[in-house]
Design a protein around this motif. Structure first.
Motif, PDB file in Angstrom:
ATOM      1  N   LEU A  14      31.074  30.477  54.580  1.00  0.00           N
ATOM      2  CA  LEU A  14      31.806  32.084  55.046  1.00  0.00           C
ATOM      3  C   LEU A  14      32.136  32.416  53.359  1.00  0.00           C
ATOM      4  O   LEU A  14      32.323  33.726  53.159  1.00  0.00           O
ATOM      5  N   GLU A  17      29.686  34.156  51.663  1.00  0.00           N
ATOM      6  CA  GLU A  17      29.130  35.679  52.265  1.00  0.00           C
ATOM      7  C   GLU A  17      29.876  36.997  51.970  1.00  0.00           C
ATOM      8  O   GLU A  17      31.275  36.666  51.603  1.00  0.00           O
ATOM      9  N   PRO A  18      29.431  38.130  51.711  1.00  0.00           N
ATOM     10  CA  PRO A  18      30.202  39.228  51.380  1.00  0.00           C
ATOM     11  C   PRO A  18      31.321  39.648  52.580  1.00  0.00           C
ATOM     12  O   PRO A  18      30.946  39.364  53.733  1.00  0.00           O
ATOM     13  N   PHE A  19      32.318  40.076  51.877  1.00  0.00           N
ATOM     14  CA  PHE A  19      33.476  40.419  52.923  1.00  0.00           C
ATOM     15  C   PHE A  19      33.115  41.712  53.611  1.00  0.00           C
ATOM     16  O   PHE A  19      32.743  42.547  53.223  1.00  0.00           O
ATOM     17  N   TRP A  23      36.206  45.383  57.439  1.00  0.00           N
ATOM     18  CA  TRP A  23      37.694  44.579  57.541  1.00  0.00           C
ATOM     19  C   TRP A  23      38.409  44.916  56.218  1.00  0.00           C
ATOM     20  O   TRP A  23      39.502  44.869  56.096  1.00  0.00           O
ATOM     21  N   LEU A  24      37.615  45.092  54.965  1.00  0.00           N
ATOM     22  CA  LEU A  24      38.379  45.388  53.850  1.00  0.00           C
ATOM     23  C   LEU A  24      39.152  46.715  54.052  1.00  0.00           C
ATOM     24  O   LEU A  24      40.537  46.865  53.472  1.00  0.00           O
ATOM     25  N   ARG A  42      42.940  38.881  44.905  1.00  0.00           N
ATOM     26  CA  ARG A  42      42.282  39.614  46.031  1.00  0.00           C
ATOM     27  C   ARG A  42      41.032  38.848  46.560  1.00  0.00           C
ATOM     28  O   ARG A  42      41.074  38.667  47.780  1.00  0.00           O
ATOM     29  N   LEU A  46      41.027  37.310  50.473  1.00  0.00           N
ATOM     30  CA  LEU A  46      39.854  37.905  51.587  1.00  0.00           C
ATOM     31  C   LEU A  46      39.282  36.454  51.918  1.00  0.00           C
ATOM     32  O   LEU A  46      38.740  36.595  52.937  1.00  0.00           O
ATOM     33  N   ARG A  47      38.815  35.574  51.170  1.00  0.00           N
ATOM     34  CA  ARG A  47      38.483  34.455  51.423  1.00  0.00           C
ATOM     35  C   ARG A  47      39.307  33.540  52.530  1.00  0.00           C
ATOM     36  O   ARG A  47      38.703  33.454  53.651  1.00  0.00           O
ATOM     37  N   ARG A  50      38.971  35.285  55.849  1.00  0.00           N
ATOM     38  CA  ARG A  50      37.578  35.098  56.698  1.00  0.00           C
ATOM     39  C   ARG A  50      37.875  33.618  57.455  1.00  0.00           C
ATOM     40  O   ARG A  50      37.744  33.517  58.550  1.00  0.00           O
ATOM     41  N   TRP A  51      38.520  32.720  56.557  1.00  0.00           N
ATOM     42  CA  TRP A  51      38.715  31.111  57.109  1.00  0.00           C
ATOM     43  C   TRP A  51      39.775  31.330  58.418  1.00  0.00           C
ATOM     44  O   TRP A  51      39.629  30.636  59.505  1.00  0.00           O
ATOM     45  N   VAL A  72      42.345  40.958  61.917  1.00  0.00           N
ATOM     46  CA  VAL A  72      42.357  40.949  60.119  1.00  0.00           C
ATOM     47  C   VAL A  72      43.888  41.246  59.576  1.00  0.00           C
ATOM     48  O   VAL A  72      44.123  40.540  58.576  1.00  0.00           O
TER      49      VAL A  72
END
Ligand code: ZN
Length: 259
Positions: A14, A17-19, A23-24, A42, A46-47, A50-51, A72
């Protein structure tokens, strides 16, 4: 062991992978703190979002349809709270349940004779050891999008989870050292008594007077104010600001660029 290995593997995948751009947009519109973070923070936030979304079960109760915005928004604020720690601190949490709005919860207390007493009250959030965390979605949206008033139920409930990490629910989260623990106790007890006094005198306070309920609630309320009104807290409660800054390893007042 195998579970941990699989989790680490999924996390690495994850993180590479691009965010998702949609979601952003949610993070930018629902988490006002995101704009104050530097580039490194930031990326980490974001990482962690995702987790969080991949690992936690985020559910809705009757009256809501689960959306990415819900997942999110909750993940962003929980991840913000843990941003200063080496790893996201909510490993034991399994699930978050969103309620459409204020709901009625049941409180059970035992009196001196051992008799169980049940009472009901209106709530916008709650948690128990290892969760689930319950949140009123209507209040989450209002607090995250409206003018900041120092309140944020997501930060509040996840602060309770941090308090519970060491097994005790006492308003004292795990500390790095004995010295930090002593300073924490000294500062927070004084500040808690001050809030109780001000509340009894009917005075206005920066901290939500719900924090005068107990030292457990005081920590959760102070955490909300630390992130949501850091400048005011730094001016009016400098010692409290400093112990929270030391614990969270974050300096929101400096981030907002007002001091
Ligand atoms: Zn609370």
């Amino acid at each position: 062991m195998l579970f941990q290995w699989m989790k680490n593997r999924r996390r690495r995948k994850l993180a590479g992978e691009p965010f998702p751009p949609e979601w952003l947009k949610i993070v930018q519109s629902n988490c006002r703190h995101f704009a104050t973070l530097d580039l490194g923070e930031r990326g980490r936030l974001l990482r962690d979002i995702r987790w969080f979304v991949a690992e936690k079960s985020i559910e809705v109760s009757v009256g809501l349809v689960l959306t990415d915005e819900m997942r999110v928004t909750v993940a962003a604020h929980a991840s913000l709270l843990g941003l200063g720690f080496p790893d996201p601190p909510f490993d034991r949490l399994q699930s978050v349940i969103l309620q459409p709005e204020v709901y009625v919860g049941t409180k059970i207390v035992r009196d001196k004779s051992g008799l169980e007493l049940h009472s009901q009250d209106a709530r916008i959030g709650e948690t128990s050891r290892n969760g689930p965390v319950l949140l009123s979605w209507k209040d989450v949206v209002r607090q995250c999008r409206d003018e900041p008033d120092g309140r944020n139920v997501i930060l509040h409930e996840f602060a309770h989870l941090l308090d519970m990490v060491d097994g005790d629910v006492d308003g004292i989260p795990p500390m790095d050292s004995e010295e930090e623990f002593r300073t924490w106790k000294d500062v927070t007890r004084n500040e808690y008594r001050r809030l109780v006094n001000q509340s009894q005198l009917g005075r206005r306070t920066l901290l939500d007077q719900y924090g005068a309920t107990s030292e457990v609630e005081f920590f959760a309320v102070a955490s909300e104010t630390f992130f949501e009104q850091p400048f005011e807290m730094k001016v009016l409660h400098p010692r409290l600001y400093d112990v929270l800054k030391s614990f969270y390893k974050q300096d929101p007042a400096q981030r907002w660029g007002v001091v």
